[in-house]
Scaffold this active site. Structure first.
Site, PDB file in Angstrom:
ATOM      1  N   PRO A 194       0.836  -1.205   0.000  1.00 42.13           N
ATOM      2  CA  PRO A 194       0.000   0.000   0.000  1.00 42.13           C
ATOM      3  C   PRO A 194       0.871   1.255   0.000  1.00 42.13           C
ATOM      4  O   PRO A 194       1.872   1.299   0.711  1.00 42.13           O
ATOM      5  CB  PRO A 194      -0.830  -0.105   1.286  1.00 42.13           C
ATOM      6  CG  PRO A 194      -0.183  -1.155   2.122  1.00 42.13           C
ATOM      7  CD  PRO A 194       0.669  -2.007   1.232  1.00 42.13           C
ATOM      8  N   GLY A 226       2.021   5.144   0.759  1.00 38.39           N
ATOM      9  CA  GLY A 226       1.836   6.097   1.860  1.00 38.39           C
ATOM     10  C   GLY A 226       1.587   5.416   3.193  1.00 38.39           C
ATOM     11  O   GLY A 226       1.129   6.044   4.144  1.00 38.39           O
ATOM     12  N   SER A 256       6.612   1.305  -0.291  1.00 37.08           N
ATOM     13  CA  SER A 256       6.070   1.072  -1.639  1.00 37.08           C
ATOM     14  C   SER A 256       6.924   1.754  -2.704  1.00 37.08           C
ATOM     15  O   SER A 256       7.205   1.164  -3.747  1.00 37.08           O
ATOM     16  CB  SER A 256       4.599   1.475  -1.690  1.00 37.08           C
ATOM     17  OG  SER A 256       4.424   2.681  -2.303  1.00 37.08           O
ATOM     18  N   SER A 257       7.368   2.993  -2.458  1.00 35.78           N
ATOM     19  CA  SER A 257       8.155   3.678  -3.501  1.00 35.78           C
ATOM     20  C   SER A 257       9.501   2.977  -3.690  1.00 35.78           C
ATOM     21  O   SER A 257       9.983   2.851  -4.821  1.00 35.78           O
ATOM     22  CB  SER A 257       8.328   5.156  -3.194  1.00 35.78           C
ATOM     23  OG  SER A 257       8.920   5.321  -1.937  1.00 35.78           O
ATOM     24  N   ALA A 258      10.103   2.503  -2.605  1.00 37.63           N
ATOM     25  CA  ALA A 258      11.389   1.795  -2.735  1.00 37.63           C
ATOM     26  C   ALA A 258      11.201   0.501  -3.519  1.00 37.63           C
ATOM     27  O   ALA A 258      12.005   0.170  -4.402  1.00 37.63           O
ATOM     28  CB  ALA A 258      11.978   1.498  -1.355  1.00 37.63           C
ATOM     29  N   ASP A 312      15.428   1.842   3.064  1.00 39.46           N
ATOM     30  CA  ASP A 312      14.285   1.232   2.361  1.00 39.46           C
ATOM     31  C   ASP A 312      14.733   0.595   1.045  1.00 39.46           C
ATOM     32  O   ASP A 312      14.358  -0.541   0.724  1.00 39.46           O
ATOM     33  CB  ASP A 312      13.215   2.280   2.034  1.00 39.46           C
ATOM     34  CG  ASP A 312      12.609   2.912   3.283  1.00 39.46           C
ATOM     35  OD1 ASP A 312      13.122   2.683   4.381  1.00 39.46           O
ATOM     36  OD2 ASP A 312      11.613   3.648   3.135  1.00 39.46           O
TER      37      ASP A 312
END
Ligand code: MEV
Length: 307
Positions: free
Chosen positions: A79, A81, A86-88, A129
């Protein structure tokens, strides 16, 4: 070509790690997958790669120096945020897919490029991350290299030595507040506090000590002590200004059936993690308090090419 990479769960040391303090993190069994195929122009999920939500993907494309344009598809179980990397995971999987076209994946190269992407998009960051999404399993970040060193990453005057850490088989309950918070401004807020207030700087150092004590407690399976340290870590992070009333609510809901609970990731919303041997009960009390709860397990597999 396709590649996948795991999300992550920080057990101890978020924010303090940006200042070079120790941190302990594990990859989790929620993964992002990225598919790439040559196409006449760059596309992300059929649309423009210039859309803000593809900013990590776009920077990863620039880093990988792809020779021809690609159609990219992103599928993520992590998910966004929620403090679960998640971005990594998407950045690392994108780099994995693009490098995978040329041959085998070189984990230290991907970890370094992914850290640069995160630093450029997010502002100040640590490689925690992105290195966890690359290496999989549990990672311990230290200032100095020791046994089990994976790689070292430097930036400005800071240095992070990323080590393989061994943890007992554990399950964790995540409680997601559903409140999405951007990491960059939270990291900037802590930097500002630390520069202005020596007490804040001391709290950052205490988080570093808690990380090492927490790892030792987990290794000897002293879950009572590990949980107590998680509770203290949560209080310190809240004092540093990255808490949220909903995080406190979920932590309070989780604690009666847990050894300890704390916010995980950047905070300001996002998620808590609870250390418990009664995961169903803990998940139920988190849900009753208004959070989304699920159980995660460590994932030993880092970035990998898909067949
Ligand atoms: C975010 O998942 C972890 C932080 O420590 C930021 C970073 O390490 O880059 C808050």
């Amino acid at each position: 070509m396709a590649a996948s990479a795991p999300g992550k769960l920080i057990l101890f040391g978020e924010h303090a790690v940006v200042f070079g303090e120790p941190a302990l993190c594990t990859a989790i069994n929620l993964r992002a997958e990225v598919f790439v195929r040559p196409y006449k122009e760059w596309r992300a999920d059929g649309g423009s790669i210039d859309e803000p939500r593809y900013r990590y993907v776009k920077r990863a494309v620039e880093k990988a120096k792809a020779r021809e344009p690609m159609w990219i598809e992103v599928r993520s179980m992590v998910p966004s945020g929620a403090g679960l990397g998640s971005s990594a995971a998407v950045t690392v999987a994108t780099l994995g897919a693009l490098h995978g076209i040329a041959g085998a994946l070189d984990a230290p190269t991907i970890a370094r490029e992914a850290f640069e992407v995160e630093h450029e998009v997010q502002g100040r960051a640590s490689p925690l991350d992105t290195s966890t999404a690359t290496a999989g399993g549990a990672l311990l970040v230290l200032r100095e290299p020791r046994e089990d060193l994976l790689w070292t990453i430097e930036r400005d005057t800071r240095r992070w030595c990323l080590h393989r850490a061994r943890l007992p088989d554990l399950e964790f309950v995540i409680g997601n507040t559903g409140i999405s918070a951007a990491t960059g401004p939270l990291v900037a807020k802590v930097k500002d506090r630390v520069e202005r207030d020596p007490h804040a700087a001391e709290k950052v150092r205490e988080i570093g000590r808690i990380t090492l004590d927490g790892l030792a407690a987990l290794r000897r399976r002293d879950l009572v002590e590990a949980g107590r340290l998680m509770d203290r870590d949560h209080a310190l992070l809240t004092d540093l200004g990255v808490g949220h009333p909903m995080l406190d609510r979920l932590v309070a809901a989780a604690r009666p059936s847990s050894y300890g609970a704390k916010l995980t990731g950047a905070g300001g919303g996002g998620s808590i993690v609870a250390l418990t041997d009664r995961p169903e009960e803990t998940a139920e009390t988190i849900r009753a308090a208004g959070g989304k709860a699920f159980v995660v397990r460590p994932d030993s597999v880092g970035v990998t090419k898909q067949p």
